[in-house]
Design an enzyme around this catalytic site. Structure first.
Site, PDB file in Angstrom:
ATOM      1  N   ASP A 242      28.681 -26.716 -27.219  1.00 26.63           N
ATOM      2  CA  ASP A 242      27.833 -26.064 -26.258  1.00 26.63           C
ATOM      3  C   ASP A 242      28.597 -25.993 -24.822  1.00 26.63           C
ATOM      4  O   ASP A 242      28.154 -27.765 -24.801  1.00 26.63           O
ATOM      5  CB  ASP A 242      26.439 -26.505 -26.243  1.00 26.63           C
ATOM      6  CG  ASP A 242      25.125 -25.953 -25.135  1.00 26.63           C
ATOM      7  OD1 ASP A 242      26.172 -25.236 -24.675  1.00 26.63           O
ATOM      8  OD2 ASP A 242      24.453 -27.080 -24.906  1.00 26.63           O
ATOM      9  N   LYS A 249      28.928 -26.845 -18.287  1.00 24.43           N
ATOM     10  CA  LYS A 249      28.846 -27.699 -17.828  1.00 24.43           C
ATOM     11  C   LYS A 249      29.464 -28.758 -16.914  1.00 24.43           C
ATOM     12  O   LYS A 249      30.899 -28.320 -17.312  1.00 24.43           O
ATOM     13  CB  LYS A 249      28.778 -28.786 -19.264  1.00 24.43           C
ATOM     14  CG  LYS A 249      27.158 -28.594 -20.130  1.00 24.43           C
ATOM     15  CD  LYS A 249      27.732 -29.106 -21.408  1.00 24.43           C
ATOM     16  CE  LYS A 249      26.279 -28.820 -22.153  1.00 24.43           C
ATOM     17  NZ  LYS A 249      25.006 -29.278 -22.109  1.00 24.43           N
ATOM     18  N   ARG A 323      17.075 -23.485 -26.940  1.00 21.96           N
ATOM     19  CA  ARG A 323      15.896 -22.740 -27.169  1.00 21.96           C
ATOM     20  C   ARG A 323      15.702 -21.412 -27.536  1.00 21.96           C
ATOM     21  O   ARG A 323      15.554 -20.598 -28.192  1.00 21.96           O
ATOM     22  CB  ARG A 323      15.022 -23.040 -25.841  1.00 21.96           C
ATOM     23  CG  ARG A 323      15.236 -22.990 -24.793  1.00 21.96           C
ATOM     24  CD  ARG A 323      14.496 -23.093 -22.958  1.00 21.96           C
ATOM     25  NE  ARG A 323      15.577 -24.460 -22.838  1.00 21.96           N
ATOM     26  CZ  ARG A 323      15.046 -25.329 -22.097  1.00 21.96           C
ATOM     27  NH1 ARG A 323      13.971 -24.984 -21.459  1.00 21.96           N
ATOM     28  NH2 ARG A 323      15.460 -26.341 -21.805  1.00 21.96           N
TER      29      ARG A 323
HETATM   30  N1  BES Z   1      22.633 -29.355 -25.425  1.00 20.05           N
HETATM   31  C1  BES Z   1      22.014 -29.628 -24.499  1.00 20.05           C
HETATM   32  C2  BES Z   1      21.255 -30.429 -24.354  1.00 20.05           C
HETATM   33  C3  BES Z   1      21.917 -31.693 -24.814  1.00 20.05           C
HETATM   34  C4  BES Z   1      22.018 -32.533 -23.595  1.00 20.05           C
HETATM   35  C5  BES Z   1      21.730 -32.525 -25.703  1.00 20.05           C
HETATM   36  C6  BES Z   1      22.537 -34.129 -23.478  1.00 20.05           C
HETATM   37  C7  BES Z   1      22.304 -33.740 -25.692  1.00 20.05           C
HETATM   38  C8  BES Z   1      23.244 -34.510 -24.971  1.00 20.05           C
HETATM   39  C9  BES Z   1      21.200 -28.186 -24.023  1.00 20.05           C
HETATM   40  O1  BES Z   1      21.356 -27.360 -24.901  1.00 20.05           O
HETATM   41  C10 BES Z   1      21.179 -28.050 -22.672  1.00 20.05           C
HETATM   42  O2  BES Z   1      22.554 -27.805 -21.960  1.00 20.05           O
HETATM   43  N2  BES Z   1      20.030 -28.177 -21.643  1.00 20.05           N
HETATM   44  C11 BES Z   1      20.465 -27.720 -19.905  1.00 20.05           C
HETATM   45  C12 BES Z   1      18.902 -27.047 -19.818  1.00 20.05           C
HETATM   46  C13 BES Z   1      18.479 -26.826 -18.577  1.00 20.05           C
HETATM   47  C14 BES Z   1      19.825 -25.818 -18.732  1.00 20.05           C
HETATM   48  C15 BES Z   1      16.757 -26.307 -18.272  1.00 20.05           C
HETATM   49  C16 BES Z   1      19.565 -29.856 -20.663  1.00 20.05           C
HETATM   50  O3  BES Z   1      19.168 -30.426 -20.647  1.00 20.05           O
HETATM   51  O4  BES Z   1      20.591 -30.141 -18.682  1.00 20.05           O
HETATM   52 ZN    ZN Z   2      23.101 -27.191 -26.476  1.00 19.04          ZN
HETATM   53 ZN    ZN Z   3      23.335 -25.556 -23.557  1.00 16.32          ZN
END
Ligand code: BES
Ligand code: ZN
Ligand code: ZN
Length: 471
Positions: A242, A249, A323
């Site tokens: 990801d 990110k 999601r």
């Molecule tokens: N894979 C990430 C969540 C994650 C973060 C897992 C840290 C393990 C450690 C997920 O896909 C993500 O990036 N979520 C975002 C959602 C937001 C953009 C609404 C998040 O949690 O920041």
């Molecule tokens: Zn993710």
């Molecule tokens: Zn993500």
């Protein structure tokens, strides 16, 4: 590698002995050992170890909980490995009784090593002899071994980099793994199938990847199906990487994102142990495999996607991709299974869950209090802590959108784990809403520091509780 053997003639010749004792009285029969421990002022406190000759004494004073036996044997064997760095054998002097399973799991768990990327590999063979060689102990040894092996399988895959562990290699490995396993059927839905099934969200997330989007379905059916047989369905997030996509990110957050397949890999692990130990319930697993990358074909912030059940989704952040993949796969799972007793999703879904519950615990979002209670209770013995992430009616507007039916990015401040769960509940059919529980393992699936019996990095967290829940 650890081999646990039942009572054996060789036992007297082992390199080390382990004596587990609560107080001085417990070792009073052994005069020499008693004298030496007294001289040293050994306190017998849980967590304290000492070596006398070739005997390791492990204190169990103040050890109250069943789950602490797992940690005790784990630490005892780690302690033994600091004494013998080459192959060694060790015998357990005491009979282990009601806490057998936890104790034995700890022994196996202590031997995990991920050295795939090391050029110099060191293998150490540890043989453990346990003294009560009855049938029940033998069965418990097998259970402990299979539970831990499944956890190691998850850890190895989660720790493997995406170039090697991607949708294509993982799905092939799963197919191969269950080829001759009784009661297990594996079906792959490749890109063409996902297109036919209108899984537009899953497809969109994967668009910039060089690997195919794939859903792996693993069906376990017990030999005897009765009216008491339950049908559990679980959908796992399998983002083999990801990057965040176009909503990229920051680099520090990207370095752990091979672990974003943790939920799906946990499903694989649970399927492995359930089938090996011949679980009595039916369990169907859906692993949504994809990779969130960047190219001229990436899905974009502000796109509107139509999910498999017709719901329109406004993409406000391409990093909220998990999601989307889960959404389509939850819809597929319910279309294909009309006899569901309980349905789960498991995912490293939100950074918010890491803040909310730390690396030591996972979040649960759902409307069925009994389901949450059951898992929480089981988790305590497994040393896997599941915390309720409360939902409330004022949060509904977090996922409302002006342009589409819902947004993939929460409009609210805080409670990101819950709003993601609320988003997912839109994929759940009315009659299944009370049967649904979402699990966010973003914290404990891949950790910054070792804790309990978990090493740094991939932990295989969740395999033990879900096995106990579904078995
Ligand atoms: N894979 C990430 C969540 C994650 C973060 C897992 C840290 C393990 C450690 C997920 O896909 C993500 O990036 N979520 C975002 C959602 C937001 C953009 C609404 C998040 O949690 O920041
Ligand atoms: Zn993710
Ligand atoms: Zn993500």
């Amino acid at each position: 590698m650890t081999i646990v053997k039942l009572n054996d003639k060789n036992q007297s010749k082992t390199d080390l002995k382990l004596v587990v004792a609560k107080n001085a009285k417990a070792v009073s029969k052994n005069k020499e050992l008693s004298k030496e421990l007294k001289q040293r002022g050994f306190t017998f406190e849980f967590g304290k170890f000492t070596l006398v000759g070739n005997t390791i004494v492990a204190g169990t004073d103040k050890l109250k909980e069943v789950e602490d036996w797992r940690e005790l044997s784990y630490k005892a064997l780690k302690y033994a490995s600091t004494i013998f760095t080459e192959d060694f054998s060790i015998s357990i002097e005491d009979d282990i009784k009601q806490t057998d399973l936890q104790f034995l799991e700890g022994l196996y768990l202590s031997t995990y090593k991920f050295d795939k990327y090391k050029t110099k590999k060191k293998t150490q063979k540890i043989t453990v002899y346990v003294s009560s060689g009855d049938k029940k102990t033998k069965e418990t040894i097998t259970t402990a071994q299979k539970k831990v092996q499944a956890q190691f399988l998850v850890r190895d895959l989660v720790n493997t980099m995406p170039e090697e562990a991607n949708s294509e290699t993982i799905s092939k490995q799963i197919k191969e793994h269950f080829k001759d396993v009784e009661g297990v059927k594996v079906k792959l839905y490749k890109k063409k199938d996902l297109e036919k099934l209108n899984m537009n969200c899953h497809l969109a997330v994967n668009r910039a990847s060089k690997f195919e989007p794939i859903t792996v379905k693993i069906e376990y059916t017990p030999k005897k199906v009765t009216k008491n047989t339950k049908h559990y369905v679980i959908v796992g997030k399998g983002l083999t990487y990801d990057s965040g996509g176009l909503s990229i990110k920051p680099s520090a957050h990207m370095t752990t994102m091979k672990a974003d397949k943790g939920g799906a890999m946990t499903c694989f692990g649970v399927a492995d142990v359930i089938s090996q130990l011949k679980g009595t319930n039916k369990v169907t697993f859906y692993l949504g495999l994809a990779e969130n990358m960047i190219s001229s074909d990436s899905y974009r912030p502000d796109d509107i996607l139509t999910a498999k059940n017709g719901t329109t989704i406004h993409i406000e952040n391409t990093d909220a991709e998990g999601r989307l993949v889960l959404f389509d796969n939850l819809v597929l799972a319910q279309e294909e299974n009309k006899d569901i007793d309980e349905i789960y999703s498991i995912a490293t879904l939100t950074g918010a869950a890491v803040y909310q519950f730390s690396d030591f615990a996972a979040g649960m979002v759902g409307e069925n209090e009994d389901m949450k209670h059951k898992l929480k209770k089981l988790g305590i013995i497994e040393d896997e802590i599941w915390c309720n992430a409360e939902l409330h009616k004022f949060m509904r507007k977090f996922i409302d959108d002006d342009t589409a039916d819902i947004t993939n990015t929460s409009k609210g401040y805080g409670m990101g784990c819950q709003s993601a769960g609320m988003f997912l509940s839109r994929a759940i059919e009315e009659e299944n809403i009370k049967k649904y529980l979402h699990l966010d393992i973003a914290g404990p699936a891949f950790v910054k520091e070792a804790f309990g019996t978990n090493p740094k990095n991939a932990t295989g967290w969740g395999v033990r509780s879900l096995y106990e829940l579904f078995k």
